[in-house]
Motif scaffolding. Structure first.
Motif, short mmCIF file in Angstrom:
data_model
loop_
_atom_site.label_atom_id
_atom_site.label_comp_id
_atom_site.label_asym_id
_atom_site.label_seq_id
_atom_site.Cartn_x
_atom_site.Cartn_y
_atom_site.Cartn_z
N CYS A 99 0.84 -1.20 0.00
CA CYS A 99 0.00 0.00 0.00
C CYS A 99 0.88 1.26 0.00
O CYS A 99 2.04 1.22 0.41
CB CYS A 99 -0.90 -0.02 1.23
SG CYS A 99 -2.06 1.37 1.32
N ASP A 101 0.51 3.67 1.96
CA ASP A 101 0.50 4.23 3.32
C ASP A 101 1.91 4.62 3.77
O ASP A 101 2.85 3.82 3.71
CB ASP A 101 -0.11 3.21 4.29
CG ASP A 101 -0.51 3.87 5.61
OD1 ASP A 101 -1.72 3.92 5.89
OD2 ASP A 101 0.38 4.33 6.35
N HIS A 152 -1.89 -4.02 5.34
CA HIS A 152 -1.53 -3.52 6.67
C HIS A 152 -2.78 -3.16 7.46
O HIS A 152 -3.85 -2.97 6.89
CB HIS A 152 -0.58 -2.31 6.56
CG HIS A 152 -1.23 -1.09 5.98
ND1 HIS A 152 -1.77 -0.08 6.74
CD2 HIS A 152 -1.46 -0.73 4.68
CE1 HIS A 152 -2.27 0.85 5.95
NE2 HIS A 152 -2.10 0.49 4.69
N CYS A 155 -5.90 0.30 7.39
CA CYS A 155 -5.67 0.81 6.02
C CYS A 155 -6.80 1.74 5.59
O CYS A 155 -7.96 1.36 5.57
CB CYS A 155 -5.53 -0.36 5.04
SG CYS A 155 -5.24 0.17 3.35
N GLY A 156 -6.44 2.97 5.21
CA GLY A 156 -7.44 3.95 4.79
C GLY A 156 -8.18 3.55 3.53
O GLY A 156 -9.37 3.85 3.37
ZN LIG Z 1 -3.25 1.23 3.16
#
Ligand SMILES: [Zn+2]
Length: 247
Positions: A99, A101, A152, A155-156
């Motif tokens: 990701c 992130d 993860h 996670c947004g």
């Molecule tokens: Zn994420």
């Protein structure tokens, strides 16, 4: 760099030195014998080192790197040496799909250096056609032996998919995560406010990405069947720093 570092007893096999970076100490040979002379400034993986490693060796190296990271005992990276050593050619051991992130940089949390791995990053670590093409390049043409999908916690992108968030091009990306939301078996509150549910969806999303890779990439499926490449899943826990491997 001195080759003496590989001759110490009780250390990892020489071919794994750069990737594992577990030797830690370079022994300088003097008239008095071998004495510690500071940290190894490991150069980038070379072809012979990478080619000798099995997919399982590579996964083990990433696990060890994460262990070093989470106890604050990272290797003393000499990025300049790694940059110079890898400038004329790269021999990465793995390709990671992770990701975007900012808190989950795969190389850092597994204590890897320049030239060790390819890393494709996209919100929600989904495998679209271009990512699959990148992975095929990494494995079939550049010789990587592990495909690691890494999700993860918290996670947004997963939260956005749960909430059906709408925003420009993000809407289309989140629709690629929706199947994981639907496929997640969970008896509690199915909401983005429930972190246990969010993390269960993130894990399912990794599993679906792994299945997608096998289904939609004949190149990678064939490499996996031949045991040349291993496709592995993982979840990074933002709170504990642990990367859990599975599949
Ligand atoms: Zn994420």
């Amino acid at each position: 760099m001195s080759s003496h570092a590989t001759s110490m007893p009780g250390h990892d096999r020489p071919n794994r030195r750069s990737f594992l970076k577990t030797t830690g100490i370079l022994m300088a040979t003097t008239a008095l014998g071998a004495v510690p002379a500071g940290p190894v400034h490991a150069a980038a993986l070379n072809k012979a080192q990478r080619d000798k490693m099995t997919p399982d060796d590579i996964v083990a190296a990433m696990k060890k790197g994460n262990e070093r990271f989470r106890v604050g005992k990272e290797s003393p990276h000499d990025y300049l040496a790694q940059q110079k050593a890898s400038a004329k050619g790269q021999y990465p051991a793995a390709v990671i799909l992770s990701c975007i992130d900012s808190r989950a940089p795969a190389e850092t949390i597994m204590d890897l250096g320049i030239g060790d791995v390819f890393n494709a990053r996209v919100a929600g670590n989904i495998a679209n056609d271009d990512i699959l093409g990148s992975m095929e390049f990494a494995c079939k043409l550049a010789g990587a032996k592990v495909v690691l999908v890494m999700g993860h916690t918290a996670c947004g992108a997963i939260k956005g998919a749960i909430d059906n968030a709408q925003l420009g091009n993000l809407t289309g990306l989140l629709t690629k995560i929706r199947p994981a939301v639907e496929a997640t078996q969970y008896s509690g509150e199915r909401s983005s406010k429930n972190y246990a549910f969010v993390d269960a969806v993130a894990r399912k999303n990794v599993e679906l990405a792994m299945a997608d890779i096998r289904k939609r990439s004949a190149v990678l499926a064939e490499l996996e069947s031949a045991k040349t490449v291993k496709i592995v899943g993982s979840m990074y826990n933002l709170e504990t720093g642990v990367v859990e491997f599975f599949g």
